[in-house]
Design an enzyme around this catalytic site. Structure first.
Site, short mmCIF file in Angstrom:
data_model
loop_
_atom_site.label_atom_id
_atom_site.label_comp_id
_atom_site.label_asym_id
_atom_site.label_seq_id
_atom_site.Cartn_x
_atom_site.Cartn_y
_atom_site.Cartn_z
N GLU A 104 44.73 39.14 37.44
CA GLU A 104 45.94 38.50 36.67
C GLU A 104 47.24 38.39 37.60
OE1 GLU A 104 47.14 42.67 37.77
OE2 GLU A 104 45.13 41.90 37.14
N CYS A 122 40.49 46.60 36.61
CA CYS A 122 40.78 47.64 37.42
C CYS A 122 40.54 48.89 36.51
CB CYS A 122 42.40 47.66 37.69
SG CYS A 122 42.82 49.04 39.23
N HIS A 143 42.67 42.62 40.78
CA HIS A 143 43.75 42.37 40.04
C HIS A 143 43.71 40.84 39.96
CE1 HIS A 143 45.58 46.39 38.86
NE2 HIS A 143 44.97 46.44 40.04
#
Length: 251
Positions: free
Chosen positions: A226, A116, A224
């Site tokens: 993660e 990001c 994202h």
């Protein structure tokens, strides 16, 4: 018995936050947990005080670098655009840290994963520019996070990205398309020389890049991974590929 190898160490740049009259240097734990649980790594948060210590001393001791997302944006002075309210909020200390980290990491051939804001920092560090509000461009989607109190809803998988054939990302996640989440206002405008596009959203927004002629793993993604790294196959594969490159670099 063979000795168990020590875990890989991953440098993570800190954001600077003002809390209770202190300047905190911190990172959201979703990124740290993905490194610990999926990459099987130990994250080391690097304070955004890069003018007060030697970045090279950090890089001597770690196996890879991961740049996280953040609510702040890269300051437009760094890519030659006049500042405006649309570019806010800023974190100039992080800007200084990550620019030095990116250049030094690539010079050393250490693995680099940029997520990001990190994806945008990579483009700016190599000479590219950013759109301040991509959703205001005619024909573009609204890539901003939805307004919701639950993080799972804000980070929900929302749209497809098309994977460029024969690229670095395709080698990691397969042909695609894959589905990703979307929580950004800024996006790559002019692509930096030295980067190649790895994925695009349906509206043409650049969603992933890699560093051409990089000595090692060097990938940026606008979404994202993660958040869903423990349950989403494509997200897990990105962290696993990054970790594999770090282990190979160490050995």
């Amino acid at each position: 018995m063979p000795e168990t190898p020590s875990p890989i160490l991953i440098a993570v740049p800190a954001d600077v936050k003002a809390v209770e009259n202190y300047q905190w240097h911190a990172s959201p734990d979703t990124y740290l947990k993905a490194l610990i649980r999926v990459a099987k790594a130990v994250p080391l948060i690097v304070p955004a005080l890069s003018e007060e210590f030697d970045i090279e001393a950090v890089l001597d001791r770690i196996d890879g670098v991961m740049l996280t997302g953040s609510a702040s944006n890269v300051h437009p002075d760094r890519y030659g655009v006049p500042p405006s309210v649309a570019h806010e909020p800023y974190d100039p200390e992080r800007d200084r840290l990550t620019e030095r980290l990116i250049r030094a990491t690539l010079d050393r051939g250490l693995p680099l994963l940029c997520i990001c804001r990190g994806h945008q920092e990579l483009n700016v560090a190599l000479g590219g520019t950013l759109h301040a509000e991509v959703q205001e461009i005619e024909g573009r989607m609204d890539h901003r996070a939805i307004k919701h109190q639950e993080q799972r809803e804000r980070f929900a998988i929302r749209h497809d990205v098309a994977i460029e054939p024969g690229g670095v990302l395709e080698a990691i996640v397969g042909e695609g398309p894959i589905r990703v989440n979307s929580l950004h206002r800024q996006a790559i405008d002019r692509l930096a020389v030295g980067l190649q596009v790895e994925a695009r959203a349906p509206d043409g927004t650049i969603e992933a890049v890699s560093v051409t002629n990089a000595q090692n793993f060097a990938l940026g993604v606008q979404w994202h991974p993660e958040y869903w790294a423990e349950t989403d196959a494509a997200s897990a594969k990105i962290f696993e590929a990054f970790a594999r490159a770090c282990r190979e670099r160490r050995s």
